[in-house]
Write an enzyme that holds these catalytic residues in place. Structure first.
Site, PDB file in Angstrom:
ATOM      1  N   HIS A  14      80.791   3.507  65.799  1.00 18.53           N
ATOM      2  CA  HIS A  14      79.400   3.872  65.543  1.00 18.53           C
ATOM      3  C   HIS A  14      78.951   4.903  66.565  1.00 18.53           C
ATOM      4  CE1 HIS A  14      77.084   0.913  68.436  1.00 18.53           C
ATOM      5  NE2 HIS A  14      78.042   1.556  69.049  1.00 18.53           N
ATOM      6  N   CYS A  33      76.942   5.876  74.214  1.00 16.06           N
ATOM      7  CA  CYS A  33      76.832   5.469  72.805  1.00 16.06           C
ATOM      8  C   CYS A  33      76.313   6.601  71.925  1.00 16.06           C
ATOM      9  CB  CYS A  33      75.944   4.237  72.664  1.00 16.06           C
ATOM     10  SG  CYS A  33      76.845   2.715  72.998  1.00 16.06           S
ATOM     11  N   HIS A  39      82.351   6.278  68.830  1.00 19.25           N
ATOM     12  CA  HIS A  39      83.156   5.455  69.734  1.00 19.25           C
ATOM     13  C   HIS A  39      83.276   4.095  69.070  1.00 19.25           C
ATOM     14  CE1 HIS A  39      79.041   4.360  70.694  1.00 19.25           C
ATOM     15  NE2 HIS A  39      79.524   3.183  71.039  1.00 19.25           N
ATOM     16  N   ASP A  79      85.396  -4.013  59.061  1.00 22.22           N
ATOM     17  CA  ASP A  79      86.566  -3.816  59.920  1.00 22.22           C
ATOM     18  C   ASP A  79      87.184  -2.434  59.698  1.00 22.22           C
ATOM     19  OD1 ASP A  79      88.418  -4.633  61.844  1.00 22.22           O
ATOM     20  OD2 ASP A  79      89.836  -5.300  60.312  1.00 22.22           O
ATOM     21  N   HIS A  80      87.375  -1.713  60.820  1.00 23.63           N
ATOM     22  CA  HIS A  80      87.925  -0.357  60.804  1.00 23.63           C
ATOM     23  C   HIS A  80      87.044   0.626  60.031  1.00 23.63           C
ATOM     24  CE1 HIS A  80      91.285  -2.505  62.463  1.00 23.63           C
ATOM     25  NE2 HIS A  80      91.843  -1.369  62.790  1.00 23.63           N
ATOM     26  N   GLU A 126      79.022  -7.262  71.135  1.00 21.53           N
ATOM     27  CA  GLU A 126      79.493  -5.887  71.050  1.00 21.53           C
ATOM     28  C   GLU A 126      80.485  -5.604  72.187  1.00 21.53           C
ATOM     29  OE1 GLU A 126      77.055  -2.062  69.916  1.00 21.53           O
ATOM     30  OE2 GLU A 126      77.088  -2.286  72.081  1.00 21.53           O
TER      31      GLU A 126
HETATM   32 NI    NI Z   1      78.357   1.468  71.134  1.00 21.66          NI
END
Ligand code: NI
Length: 137
Positions: A14, A33, A39, A79-80, A126
């Site tokens: 994201h 971020c 990333h 996922d992925h 996270e």
């Molecule tokens: Ni992040």
């Protein structure tokens, strides 16, 4: 009433970037971020449900069935993937841990009812130091 938790995990990309702001402002608020080329995180998802114990099984929920529902409706979709672009139920929101946890709650709620229990909490890590809990409402 008993509370029981299933843990799952997914890896996703994201970026946190507000297009209304300057690049400097984005970097100031979101730091790494805001990296334009994305990333990734290794997310850990804890889904807690509550229910009464079935005297025939001793279970409040069949964890195999709970896991199958989480995988089908959440993990397989995240996922992925890129959380900014790829996920139908995370469109048009900043994919912060908070917003992703709420989106998971909303997506999962109707399916949990079919198991004879209720969704109690979505806990989403996270990183190992940062997590969000959402109890609905
Ligand atoms: Ni992040």
């Amino acid at each position: 009433m008993v509370y029981i938790t299933r843990r799952e995990q997914f890896n996703a990309a994201h970026k946190l970037y507000n297009p209304k702001w300057s690049e400097e402002r984005n970097n100031e608020i979101f730091g790494k971020c805001a990296n334009p080329n994305w990333h990734g995180h290794n997310y850990h998802l804890y889904v807690t449900v509550k229910g009464e114990i079935n005297p025939d099984t001793g279970y409040s929920v069949n964890l195999k069935e709970l896991s199958a529902i989480i995988r089908k409706h959440i993990i397989d979709k995240l996922d992925h993937k890129n959380l900014n672009l790829d996920v139908d139920f995370i469109k048009n929101v900043m994919p912060s841990t908070e917003n992703v946890a709420i989106a998971i709650w909303n997506e999962l709620t109707p399916h949990i009812g079919t198991l004879g229990c209720q969704l109690h909490c979505i806990k989403l890590y996270e990183t190992e130091n940062n997590y969000v809990e959402y109890f609905g409402g």
